[in-house]
Design a protein around this motif. Structure first.
Motif, mmCIF file in Angstrom:
data_model
loop_
_atom_site.group_PDB
_atom_site.id
_atom_site.type_symbol
_atom_site.label_atom_id
_atom_site.label_comp_id
_atom_site.label_asym_id
_atom_site.label_seq_id
_atom_site.Cartn_x
_atom_site.Cartn_y
_atom_site.Cartn_z
ATOM 1 N N CYS A 211 3.149 0.808 -23.578
ATOM 2 C CA CYS A 211 4.585 -0.109 -23.643
ATOM 3 C C CYS A 211 5.132 -0.453 -22.343
ATOM 4 O O CYS A 211 5.515 -1.645 -21.515
ATOM 5 C CB CYS A 211 5.365 -0.178 -24.491
ATOM 6 N N ASN A 212 4.632 0.910 -21.391
ATOM 7 C CA ASN A 212 5.414 1.015 -19.942
ATOM 8 C C ASN A 212 4.435 1.410 -18.938
ATOM 9 O O ASN A 212 3.566 2.157 -18.786
ATOM 10 C CB ASN A 212 6.260 1.956 -19.896
ATOM 11 N N ASP A 319 5.782 -16.524 -24.276
ATOM 12 C CA ASP A 319 6.846 -15.417 -25.041
ATOM 13 C C ASP A 319 7.317 -16.229 -26.569
ATOM 14 O O ASP A 319 7.061 -16.911 -27.212
ATOM 15 C CB ASP A 319 7.376 -14.760 -24.163
ATOM 16 N N CYS A 358 -0.890 -11.877 -21.436
ATOM 17 C CA CYS A 358 -0.605 -11.147 -22.208
ATOM 18 C C CYS A 358 -0.960 -9.344 -22.274
ATOM 19 O O CYS A 358 -2.849 -9.742 -22.745
ATOM 20 C CB CYS A 358 0.508 -11.144 -23.688
ATOM 21 N N SER A 362 5.980 -4.641 -24.657
ATOM 22 C CA SER A 362 6.427 -4.285 -23.626
ATOM 23 C C SER A 362 7.975 -3.126 -23.892
ATOM 24 O O SER A 362 8.098 -1.966 -23.825
ATOM 25 C CB SER A 362 7.880 -4.914 -22.936
ATOM 26 N N GLN A 401 4.674 -7.630 -22.329
ATOM 27 C CA GLN A 401 3.939 -7.185 -20.624
ATOM 28 C C GLN A 401 2.803 -8.569 -20.539
ATOM 29 O O GLN A 401 1.794 -8.402 -21.120
ATOM 30 C CB GLN A 401 3.477 -6.503 -20.850
ATOM 31 N N THR A 406 7.602 -9.163 -17.502
ATOM 32 C CA THR A 406 8.095 -8.669 -18.903
ATOM 33 C C THR A 406 9.387 -9.555 -19.241
ATOM 34 O O THR A 406 10.051 -9.779 -19.113
ATOM 35 C CB THR A 406 8.943 -7.319 -18.744
ATOM 36 N N ASP A 408 11.786 -9.848 -23.580
ATOM 37 C CA ASP A 408 12.568 -8.622 -24.488
ATOM 38 C C ASP A 408 13.560 -10.642 -24.922
ATOM 39 O O ASP A 408 14.681 -10.809 -24.821
ATOM 40 C CB ASP A 408 13.128 -7.874 -23.872
ATOM 41 N N LEU A 476 6.702 -7.021 -14.493
ATOM 42 C CA LEU A 476 5.515 -6.560 -15.791
ATOM 43 C C LEU A 476 5.631 -4.689 -15.644
ATOM 44 O O LEU A 476 4.711 -3.429 -14.928
ATOM 45 C CB LEU A 476 4.341 -6.985 -15.323
ATOM 46 N N ASN A 478 9.325 -1.227 -17.065
ATOM 47 C CA ASN A 478 9.540 -1.179 -18.109
ATOM 48 C C ASN A 478 10.914 -1.609 -18.336
ATOM 49 O O ASN A 478 11.737 -2.766 -17.989
ATOM 50 C CB ASN A 478 10.444 -0.305 -17.259
ATOM 51 N N VAL A 479 11.055 -2.005 -19.373
ATOM 52 C CA VAL A 479 12.025 -3.517 -20.670
ATOM 53 C C VAL A 479 13.554 -2.522 -20.320
ATOM 54 O O VAL A 479 14.178 -3.970 -19.978
ATOM 55 C CB VAL A 479 11.172 -3.308 -21.609
#
Length: 603
Positions: A211-212, A319, A358, A362, A401, A406, A408, A476, A478-479
């Motif tokens: 996810c990263n 999203d 997509c 993330s 992502q 990104t 959340d 795109l 790290n969350v």
């Protein structure tokens, strides 16, 4: 003796051979990443605790694991019958890792660890503790690796390029900006270990951590060259050629440990102490001056440029469409079939992946029903998950992502009848969330300043939540990203970002919550872009632009608890949700959204 006890016993045998009294096993890779690949999950393999953060210390007699408030419930369950003692970080009477080491280490004792998995600041702190006991630090051997027979291989996923229509700046521009920062700091060499900073700098992405989208790599650059240390099989010919056009030369991943040894007396190397591993730092010649500064890339990366900001807005519309479809699906089907936390997580992922842009999630989706939602970072599995019943709360914390950025988002959804207390608690959390979204503040304010705004409604009732209110989010990437975060605790190690002023373009989460063990959990989360408001004689004012567009749970809101300004904000938000997302939905979904975003009247 269970499998974890056997593994710890084997480690203790290796410690005895090496003359070590304590052995430290953090949750870290060689780059001090928050999340790590399977190769680096030594702490989880030894202890049985699978949370994304925690520190294990093994002595000759015992094993103890430190976990923060997000994981108290999960860790207590997973450590049952392992013989590992849970240390609840921050709780009264619980020593810190450092205090425990100082207490348990005998005179002339030895602390062991893999020096590549601790950062410079930690290594120096351990050395200071050891001085008091005339002890020694042995950090050249990976003892866990010596007993982990079926250890997964280190990830080497393919590297791909990020076009400037998404990145907003070329890699040449970014390299130039970092060199300017080096010059300002008085450095002629810069060593970068943090993978998210590296892929941002080079306009590349990968998949070496789930996810990263990062790449296992280091960068060492000066005013003329950029050396990129990477697993060569991960870089295709066309990617290598594009990097070389920007003056980036590729070298084998582990060669950086030898190359730093060749620095000259005249070199001044800039490193960030909490991102650089201790072994790499110790490899720098003593005659070379080290300048400790935050990676310039981290600051530049955190302040999203105008192209990134516009893309981020588009990503959140994509999203929101997926999330609105998911909430409608859940409400329509709960009670009519076998919906579990796991199947719900898979359904939300399926809705996201219908969008061609997509690329991935993330982070691992958190779907938690009832009491499970009281575990902040609970994630269901196919074998261990609860059935979703048509009553109470269901919490989903998830993200995607996209090429455009990104996401959340967390929503707490009513899947059936709620109690008055549940509604009051939901509204208190929402009230703090709205207050932060509405906040206007002078430039210079940081997360430590703003956190009180969010927690005030809960604190007034003697309630709180045991995690930060907000974190930076990558593009795109790290969350969880710095340099900023929202947390009132000024002495939080690893949370230095709560004193970093908010800058225009920072993307930050707004996620207060409330968790009642054994009963239910509530969290509400949007992402916000920081932007400038008016400037006058008092200074430059700042504010937030919310970019997440998914309705809050109307039937859980008690409007009489909200001020008129808060209710006006809520109704304006819902109006925008319908106008923006409604046209993207099917007829039935749109009809539901119209009802879900209907104006809430004052009482």
């Amino acid at each position: 003796m269970n499998v974890n006890q056997e593994r710890i016993a084997k480690l203790q045998q290796e410690m005895q051979k090496e003359g070590m009294d304590l052995y430290l096993v953090p949750t870290a890779d060689f780059h001090q990443s928050e999340y790590v690949g399977d190769y680096f999950k030594a702490r989880a393999w030894l202890s049985g605790f699978t949370g994304s953060a925690g520190t294990l210390i093994v002595t000759k007699e015992e094993a103890c694991l430190w976990a923060d408030g997000r994981y108290f419930i999960q860790a207590a369950k997973q450590l049952e019958e392992t013989g590992v003692t849970l240390m609840k970080m921050g709780e009264e009477g619980v020593p810190t890792v450092e205090e425990y080491i100082e207490e348990k280490l005998p005179e002339h004792g030895c602390l062991g660890c893999d020096g590549r998995t601790i950062h410079v600041a930690e290594g120096k702190e351990f050395q200071e503790i050891l001085k008091k006991k005339s002890g020694s630090l042995k950090c050249q051997k990976d003892l866990v690796g010596s007993i982990w027979e079926d250890r997964p291989e280190m990830s080497k996923e393919s590297v791909y390029l990020l076009d400037t229509k998404y990145a907003g700046k070329s890699r040449e521009e970014k390299i130039s900006e970092v060199r300017a920062a080096m010059e300002k700091a008085g450095a002629n060499v810069h060593l970068i270990s943090s993978m998210d900073d590296i892929v941002w700098l080079l306009n590349i992405r990968g998949n070496d951590i789930v996810c990263n989208p990062v790449v296992m790599s280091y960068v060492m650059m000066n005013m003329e060259t950029v050396n990129f240390y990477v697993q060569e099989e991960a870089v295709a010919k066309e990617v290598k050629e594009e990097l070389e056009k920007a003056g980036v030369a590729l070298y084998p991943y582990f060669q950086v440990y030898e190359d730093v040894k060749n620095l000259k007396e005249t070199d001044k190397i800039m490193v960030e102490d909490v991102c650089t591993n201790f072994t790499l730092y110790e490899s720098i010649p003593q005659h070379t001056e080290v300048i400790f500064e935050k990676n310039p890339a981290a600051v530049l990366k955190g302040n999203k440029n105008p192209v990134e900001q516009e893309n981020i807005r588009l990503a959140h519309i994509k999203d929101a469409k997926a999330m609105c479809r998911f909430i409608y699906w859940l409400k329509k089907n709960v009670g009519t079939g076998e919906i579990t936390e796991y199947s719900a997580a898979k359904k939300s992922e399926a809705f996201r992946r219908e969008d061609a842009d997509c690329l991935d999630l993330s982070f691992e989706t958190i779907c938690a029903y009832g009491p499970n939602a009281a575990m902040c970072h609970y994630a269901p599995t196919e074998d261990e998950c609860a059935k979703v019943e048509p009553k109470g709360f269901f919490l989903i914390d998830s993200g995607g992502q996209y090429w455009q950025g990104t996401t959340d988002i967390t929503r707490t959804i009513a899947v059936g009848e709620l109690t008055q207390e549940q509604k009051e608690h939901f509204t208190l959390v929402l009230q703090g969330h709205i207050r932060l979204a509405m906040a206007k503040f002078l430039y210079g304010c940081s997360g430590a300043n703003l956190d009180v705004i969010v927690r005030a409604p809960l604190w007034e009732r003697g309630l709180d939540f045991n995690h930060g209110t907000g974190h930076g989010v990558g593009y795109l990437l790290n969350v969880h990203e710095g340099p900023q975060n929202i947390n009132w605790r000024l002495n939080n190690k690893g949370r230095r970002g709560n004193t970093v002023p908010f800058e225009e373009g920072m993307l930050t989460s707004n996620e207060p919550g409330l968790y009642l063990e054994g009963r239910y959990g509530i969290r509400t989360e949007n992402l916000m872009l920081c932007k400038k408001a008016e400037k006058n004689g008092y200074g430059q004012f700042m504010e937030f632009e919310t970019v997440t567009w998914v309705p809050y749970e109307r039937e859980a809101i008690l409007p009489e608890m909200l001020t008129k300004a808060e209710l006006d904000w809520l109704n304006a938000y819902h109006k925008h949700v319908y106008e923006t997302i409604g046209p993207l939905l099917g007829e039935e979904e749109r009809a539901w959204l119209l009802e879900a975003t209907a104006e809430i009247k004052e009482k």
